[in-house]
Design an enzyme around this catalytic site. Structure first.
Site, PDB file in Angstrom:
ATOM      1  N   CYS A 166      14.823 -16.937  35.092  1.00  0.00           N
ATOM      2  CA  CYS A 166      14.687 -17.238  36.517  1.00  0.00           C
ATOM      3  C   CYS A 166      15.922 -16.803  37.307  1.00  0.00           C
ATOM      4  O   CYS A 166      17.037 -16.835  36.792  1.00  0.00           O
ATOM      5  CB  CYS A 166      14.501 -18.729  36.724  1.00  0.00           C
ATOM      6  N   ARG A 177      16.566  -9.593  35.153  1.00  0.00           N
ATOM      7  CA  ARG A 177      16.709 -10.758  34.273  1.00  0.00           C
ATOM      8  C   ARG A 177      15.398 -11.074  33.561  1.00  0.00           C
ATOM      9  O   ARG A 177      15.390 -11.755  32.554  1.00  0.00           O
ATOM     10  CB  ARG A 177      17.136 -11.988  35.095  1.00  0.00           C
ATOM     11  N   TRP A 237      10.517 -17.126  35.358  1.00  0.00           N
ATOM     12  CA  TRP A 237      10.123 -16.762  33.991  1.00  0.00           C
ATOM     13  C   TRP A 237       9.600 -18.057  33.398  1.00  0.00           C
ATOM     14  O   TRP A 237      10.363 -18.994  33.179  1.00  0.00           O
ATOM     15  CB  TRP A 237      11.344 -16.249  33.238  1.00  0.00           C
ATOM     16  N   ASN A 291      16.529 -23.038  38.633  1.00  0.00           N
ATOM     17  CA  ASN A 291      16.668 -22.381  37.313  1.00  0.00           C
ATOM     18  C   ASN A 291      17.030 -23.459  36.314  1.00  0.00           C
ATOM     19  O   ASN A 291      17.813 -24.347  36.644  1.00  0.00           O
ATOM     20  CB  ASN A 291      17.826 -21.384  37.307  1.00  0.00           C
ATOM     21  N   GLY A 292      16.535 -23.324  35.086  1.00  0.00           N
ATOM     22  CA  GLY A 292      16.914 -24.278  34.047  1.00  0.00           C
ATOM     23  C   GLY A 292      15.755 -25.188  33.685  1.00  0.00           C
ATOM     24  O   GLY A 292      14.592 -24.849  33.927  1.00  0.00           O
ATOM     25  N   GLU A 330      20.997  -3.971  14.114  1.00  0.00           N
ATOM     26  CA  GLU A 330      20.919  -3.608  15.533  1.00  0.00           C
ATOM     27  C   GLU A 330      19.880  -2.503  15.754  1.00  0.00           C
ATOM     28  O   GLU A 330      19.107  -2.551  16.711  1.00  0.00           O
ATOM     29  CB  GLU A 330      22.314  -3.164  16.022  1.00  0.00           C
ATOM     30  N   LYS A 375      16.595  -2.932  18.136  1.00  0.00           N
ATOM     31  CA  LYS A 375      16.327  -2.036  19.259  1.00  0.00           C
ATOM     32  C   LYS A 375      14.912  -1.455  19.151  1.00  0.00           C
ATOM     33  O   LYS A 375      14.185  -1.366  20.129  1.00  0.00           O
ATOM     34  CB  LYS A 375      17.338  -0.883  19.291  1.00  0.00           C
ATOM     35  N   GLU A 397      12.280  -4.288  19.872  1.00  0.00           N
ATOM     36  CA  GLU A 397      12.163  -4.815  21.232  1.00  0.00           C
ATOM     37  C   GLU A 397      11.736  -3.767  22.244  1.00  0.00           C
ATOM     38  O   GLU A 397      11.097  -4.091  23.235  1.00  0.00           O
ATOM     39  CB  GLU A 397      13.463  -5.492  21.676  1.00  0.00           C
ATOM     40  N   HIS A 401      15.765  -6.582  -4.901  1.00  0.00           N
ATOM     41  CA  HIS A 401      15.433  -7.988  -5.144  1.00  0.00           C
ATOM     42  C   HIS A 401      14.129  -8.391  -4.475  1.00  0.00           C
ATOM     43  O   HIS A 401      13.880  -9.570  -4.244  1.00  0.00           O
ATOM     44  CB  HIS A 401      16.588  -8.876  -4.689  1.00  0.00           C
TER      45      HIS A 401
HETATM   46  C1  F6R Z   1      19.041  -7.058  22.514  1.00  0.00           C
HETATM   47  C2  F6R Z   1      19.674  -7.956  23.459  1.00  0.00           C
HETATM   48  C3  F6R Z   1      19.679  -9.410  23.140  1.00  0.00           C
HETATM   49  C4  F6R Z   1      20.995 -10.059  23.594  1.00  0.00           C
HETATM   50  C5  F6R Z   1      20.920 -11.574  23.369  1.00  0.00           C
HETATM   51  C6  F6R Z   1      22.216 -12.255  23.719  1.00  0.00           C
HETATM   52  O1  F6R Z   1      19.109  -5.731  22.943  1.00  0.00           O
HETATM   53  O2  F6R Z   1      20.143  -7.562  24.490  1.00  0.00           O
HETATM   54  O3  F6R Z   1      19.451  -9.619  21.784  1.00  0.00           O
HETATM   55  O4  F6R Z   1      22.040  -9.492  22.876  1.00  0.00           O
HETATM   56  O5  F6R Z   1      19.882 -12.119  24.141  1.00  0.00           O
HETATM   57  O6  F6R Z   1      22.541 -12.109  25.057  1.00  0.00           O
HETATM   58  P1  F6R Z   1      24.021 -12.339  25.566  1.00  0.00           P
HETATM   59  O7  F6R Z   1      24.869 -11.290  24.955  1.00  0.00           O
HETATM   60  O8  F6R Z   1      23.947 -12.244  27.059  1.00  0.00           O
HETATM   61  O9  F6R Z   1      24.424 -13.705  25.103  1.00  0.00           O
END
Ligand code: F6R
Length: 616
Positions: A2, A27, A80, A106-107, A489, A493, A496, A512
């Site tokens: 949000c 966001r 959101w 928000n929250g 990582e 990537k 996602e 294993h």
């Molecule tokens: C993946 C990605 C997320 C953030 C995670 C933590 O590409 O961007 O996995 O790394 O949500 O976010 P931060 O770094 O803002 O705490």
């Protein structure tokens, strides 16, 4: 997640709100809305528009807003969904029964059920399934007792439990915005004639650079050109100014097709800025922000890194550097797990939170829990004065500029390099590395921005390999030692962005169990930079090849031996083994980006994801 924007005293509140909402959409959101305070005196009222057509909601508001009355002030929100489906009824702003109080939130209000039951019993009519709406009715009830808006919000906030950032308008005080927060951040901006409240720096940069961070529990009264802040008891407090190094241009696409490609190409600059004046060629590390914390650092006997997602992968890489260079026991833990364990910590344990946003709720609470348990705390974040920056005993900033694409790229590499500088810094303080080795590593670190630029010069080669993988549905990412978090990582990537099932394994684990999944349909991406375990990785590649899988190997430039074994190579410039992740992650970013584009996916806003995860 949000986002909040609220304005007063601006020329055209509706268009300022819509611009702010556009700057907040990165966001992640599934509905949006605005409320304008219109008219004067007895004629003052609220005009509200909401839309729940997902990523088109802001455009829909702009279309519907064409016939809106002229406003004096207003609130905007991107939602959101957490409590209640992403429908128009649940979109913010929420109104009270009289339609004269509007609230954006928000929250999460944890005690919303209990509050809603009391409000319902008192005759209030709620029209949404959200936790947020209770706030509008609480404020309404307080206004009915004769309180002004500030006092009504102060008393209402006192009964809320949970995390919140709130901005509130009331037709009875048409030019006034009242805002308050607990845990969720809020920024206040001011010009001579206007005032603005936002959840995110990106949304206010176009309006003003005179910014203040609202403290936990504080309440701000924002009127055109004026700002008053009181604490939870109603006592005046001095607003705390916020330093911002970014211009609004940094949050624009600048001719790139999407933010992600812009941010991938900004990596050399993000790294160079993060290193600026922090590493000197003779091996001296200057982390000015830690000057007052050095005595504490010398006493540290153990380091625990807490983070989520890509930041956690950066932490896994960093903790290996801490072990090897600073000779300190170091572990990296997923923040959402750590915060609910009973971690054994003491004042000789340093807990380092890594977070691009500095806002991720799990990481924030893990950090707060560590402090409660007596640990020393430090944050590595990209957002100046963010929640974690303020919570931790010390903070060091990546200087990557705003990252708008949901998938972290430039901030991820900046986190890795900054953690490596920190590890080197500790090694120097602890005398655990000789001068020559410190100087060699410092020179190698300084060269990294250039090496990443060289790797990016090979983007077309990486994209050509990606083109051959566009149809695959199952990919394994393998690595060892520092290559394992790079594999994690790479897999994240691809998942996602391209929505391809991808699993990462420490290559030695394959035998294993997971190797039974390998057949001629499998694709394995192996992070195979030369390091101490490289010969063992070659053996792992042979095992996979023997079972018919296609192997894509990330290799050091000119490594023909690995190249001969693999079906495709993603060559990167060579560097020190522990520094290699900064470079070897680049082809994996390009790979995921290219496969996602080939599948027609929105790389900046992958489905179901939000850039800033402010709820559990
Ligand atoms: C993946 C990605 C997320 C953030 C995670 C933590 O590409 O961007 O996995 O790394 O949500 O976010 P931060 O770094 O803002 O705490």
């Amino acid at each position: 997640m949000c986002g909040i924007i609220a304005v007063t005293g601006v020329e055209d509140p509706l268009s300022t709100l819509l611009e702010g909402l556009e700057l907040l959409e990165y966001r992640g959101y599934d509905s949006a809305g605005i409320a304008l305070v219109t008219g004067e005196g007895d004629e003052a009222g609220l005009f509200r528009l909401r839309s729940a057509v997902r990523a088109q909601s802001i455009a829909e508001l702009a279309r519907l807003g064409a016939g809106a009355p002229r406003g004096r002030a207003g609130l905007g929100h991107t939602r959101w969904a957490t409590h209640g489906a992403p429908t128009e009824e649940n979109a913010h702003p929420h109104l009270d029964c009289t339609g004269r109080v509007a609230v954006v939130h928000n929250g999460i209000i944890e005690n919303h059920r209990e509050l809603a039951a009391k409000l319902d019993a008192a005759g209030h009519r709620r029209t949404s399934a959200t936790d947020s709406e209770v706030v509008a009715h609480l404020v309404e009830a307080e206004l009915e007792t004769g309180a002004d808006l500030l006092e009504a919000v102060r008393r209402s906030a006192a009964v809320l439990r949970g995390d919140y950032a709130l901005a509130i308008s009331y037709a009875g005080e048409p030019d006034t915005l009242v805002a308050t927060r607990r845990t969720s951040p809020l920024i206040i901006g001011r010009t001579e004639r206007a005032g603005v409240v936002a959840s995110d720096i990106a949304a206010v940069l176009g309006t003003t650079r005179e910014l203040y961070a609202l403290g936990d529990g504080e309440i701000a009264v924002v009127r055109p050109g004026s700002l008053e802040v009181v604490d939870a008891a109603g006592e005046p407090v001095e607003p705390s100014p916020l330093r911002v190094a970014w211009g609004v241009q940094a949050a624009r696409r600048d001719g790139y097709e999407d933010f992600m490609s812009k941010e991938i190409h900004e990596q050399p600059r993000a790294l160079a800025d993060t290193l600026l004046e922090r590493v000197l060629p003779e091996g001296t590390t200057e982390l000015e922000e830690l000057a007052a914390f050095e005595d504490e650092l010398r006493r540290v006997e153990r380091v625990v890194v807490v983070a989520c997602g890509s930041s956690f992968h950066a932490g896994e890489i960093g903790r290996l550097a801490l072990e090897r260079w600073a000779k300190l026991p170091a572990t990296a833990e997923i923040a959402s797990e750590f915060r609910y364990r009973e971690p054994v910590l003491d004042d000789r344990t340093l807990v380092v939170a890594i977070s691009q946003s500095g806002e991720t709720v799990d990481t924030y609470h893990a950090l707060a829990e560590a402090a409660r348990r007596g640990a020393r705390t430090m944050a590595i974040t990209n957002v100046v004065d963010s929640l974690m920056a303020r919570e931790a005993d010390a903070v060091i900033y990546t200087r990557a500029g705003p990252e708008i694409g949901v998938a972290s790229t430039k901030c991820h590499v900046a986190q890795i390099i900054l953690f490596q500088v920190f590890a080197l810094h500790l090694a120097r303080l602890r005398g655990s590395l000789g001068e020559d080795e410190l100087a060699r590593l410092a020179r190698e670190i300084e060269a990294l921005p250039g090496l990443v630029a060289e790797a990016l010069g090979r983007s077309d080669e990486y994209a050509a390999v990606a083109a051959r993988l566009a149809e695959v549905n199952d990919v394994f990412f393998l690595g060892r030692n520092v290559g394992y978090p790079v594999a994690l990582e790479g897999a994240l990537k691809l998942k996602e962005l391209a929505y391809v099932r991808a699993e990462a394994y420490a290559a030695g684990e394959m035998k294993h169990g997971p190797i039974s999944l390998i057949d001629r349909h499998a694709v394995a991406v192996v992070v195979a930079n030369r390091g101490a375990l490289w010969p063992k990785l070659l053996a792992n590649i042979e095992e996979i090849k023997a079972r018919g899988a296609t192997v894509v190997a990330v290799t050091d430039e000119g490594d023909e031996e690995t190249g001969r074994l693999a079906d495709h190579v993603l060559e990167v410039p060579a560097t020190d083994e522990l520094l290699a992740p900064v470079v070897s992650v680049v082809p994996l970013q390009v790979l995921a980006y290219s496969v996602a584009k080939a599948r027609g996916n929105d790389v900046d806003r992958p489905r179901n994801l939000a850039k800033v995860v402010t709820v559990e």
